[in-house]
Scaffold this active site. Sequence first.
Site, PDB file in Angstrom:
ATOM      1  N   ALA A 283      -9.504   5.120   5.233  1.00 12.45           N
ATOM      2  CA  ALA A 283      -9.311   6.278   6.112  1.00 12.45           C
ATOM      3  C   ALA A 283     -10.595   7.053   6.367  1.00 12.45           C
ATOM      4  O   ALA A 283     -11.280   7.473   5.428  1.00 12.45           O
ATOM      5  CB  ALA A 283      -8.254   7.247   5.592  1.00 12.45           C
ATOM      6  N   GLY A 284     -10.894   7.219   7.628  1.00  9.46           N
ATOM      7  CA  GLY A 284     -11.983   8.085   8.043  1.00  9.46           C
ATOM      8  C   GLY A 284     -13.323   7.405   8.273  1.00  9.46           C
ATOM      9  O   GLY A 284     -14.228   8.002   8.846  1.00  9.46           O
TER      10      GLY A 284
ATOM     11  N   GLY B  57      -7.918   8.413  10.884  1.00  5.06           N
ATOM     12  CA  GLY B  57      -8.146   8.337  12.324  1.00  5.06           C
ATOM     13  C   GLY B  57      -9.256   9.236  12.832  1.00  5.06           C
ATOM     14  O   GLY B  57      -9.513   9.291  14.036  1.00  5.06           O
TER      15      GLY B  57
ATOM     16  N   ASN C  68      -9.379   0.991  10.841  1.00  8.86           N
ATOM     17  CA  ASN C  68      -8.609   0.617  12.022  1.00  8.86           C
ATOM     18  C   ASN C  68      -9.197   1.314  13.250  1.00  8.86           C
ATOM     19  O   ASN C  68      -9.704   0.688  14.174  1.00  8.86           O
ATOM     20  CB  ASN C  68      -7.133   0.980  11.837  1.00  8.86           C
ATOM     21  CG  ASN C  68      -6.295   0.791  13.097  1.00  8.86           C
ATOM     22  OD1 ASN C  68      -5.407   1.581  13.394  1.00  8.86           O
ATOM     23  ND2 ASN C  68      -6.568  -0.233  13.879  1.00  8.86           N
ATOM     24  N   THR C  69      -9.167   2.664  13.211  1.00  8.63           N
ATOM     25  CA  THR C  69      -9.582   3.431  14.375  1.00  8.63           C
ATOM     26  C   THR C  69     -11.036   3.153  14.761  1.00  8.63           C
ATOM     27  O   THR C  69     -11.368   3.123  15.949  1.00  8.63           O
ATOM     28  CB  THR C  69      -9.386   4.931  14.088  1.00  8.63           C
ATOM     29  OG1 THR C  69      -8.048   5.116  13.628  1.00  8.63           O
ATOM     30  CG2 THR C  69      -9.606   5.769  15.322  1.00  8.63           C
TER      31      THR C  69
ATOM     32  N   LYS D 192       0.867  -1.178   0.000  1.00  2.34           N
ATOM     33  CA  LYS D 192       0.000   0.000   0.000  1.00  2.34           C
ATOM     34  C   LYS D 192       0.901   1.225   0.000  1.00  2.34           C
ATOM     35  O   LYS D 192       1.629   1.463   0.955  1.00  2.34           O
ATOM     36  CB  LYS D 192      -0.899   0.004   1.237  1.00  2.34           C
ATOM     37  CG  LYS D 192      -1.742   1.263   1.346  1.00  2.34           C
ATOM     38  CD  LYS D 192      -2.557   1.280   2.629  1.00  2.34           C
ATOM     39  CE  LYS D 192      -2.972   2.704   2.941  1.00  2.34           C
ATOM     40  NZ  LYS D 192      -3.542   2.838   4.279  1.00  2.34           N
TER      41      LYS D 192
END
Lengths: 64, 257
Positions: free
Chosen positions: B184-185, B158, B206-207, B97
Amino acid sequence: MVKINGESFDIAGKTLAEYLASTEYNPMRIAVERNGEIVPKAKYGETVLQEDDVIEVVNFVGGG
Amino acid sequence: MQKEDKLIIGGHEFNSRFILGSGKYSLKLIEAAVKDAGAEIITLAVRRANTKEQENILDYIPKNVTLLPNTSGARNAEEAVRIARLARELGCGDFVKVEIMRDSKYLLPDNYETIKATEILAKEGFVVMPYMYPDLNVARDLVNAGAATIMPLASPIGSNKGLATREFIQILVDEIDLPVIVDAGIGRPSQACEAMEMGAAAIMANTALATAGDLPLMAAAFRQAIEAGRKAYLSGLGRVLTRGASASDPLTGFLHD
């Protein structure tokens, strides 16, 4: 001196394999770069560390 | 419903459309992501090894999971290529990535450097999955550079803020033939579901999991949301009226006639 991950060591003349054997790195989990070039695992034994070499020893960590 | 609905990346087939980012990782997160969210791909970063740390994230990841090293820490194409080569030397396959950031406040990807790195790495045989700001021209350049997927951001890394770039991701889905993986996000299952309804090929998070109250429960919620969104996309959504209403009950036989 040989710089390894930013720290200086007085080990010029030793092979990379000798240096790694003296540490606790897990040889199966690392990759090594010498002066910007990857050193394949098979070459650790014949790679003699020279004065002013810059070595990076890396592994995987958590990351997105 | 199609019988076989696989996600195909660089010739590899996946059943799951959830990718785990392992930045905020724990054994519990990885277990929940694999067992409850069904993740078959987990990202990793490359950093200087520490002789004092005897535990390694690889000890936690089941063998059947595909590892997706990222090039985080790279500030330009050259650094990204260097990190990708080291990752491959670590012996966990050809996936990478590409993630290149010059900006440390918003962590936004540098699209220009990302195209350059993608071109070099694709030529070296990597399966390149570039993290990008959703821009159609850049996406087309990434296709020409040999990318295997594109990974546009939904909102800053995040942030759990969801699909701030919705309209632009939709353009990418409509115009780009590669899998579009929203990365992301994404903070909630409903946001993951919406992205999948729009035609995204997969979701990376992830977050959203790492900061949830109950990890396994949230992982299961993501799995269901992603599956629901995928089915809705494959089905084709119902139409929206521009004005007025359309009765769904019979317009005859009223009791007052």
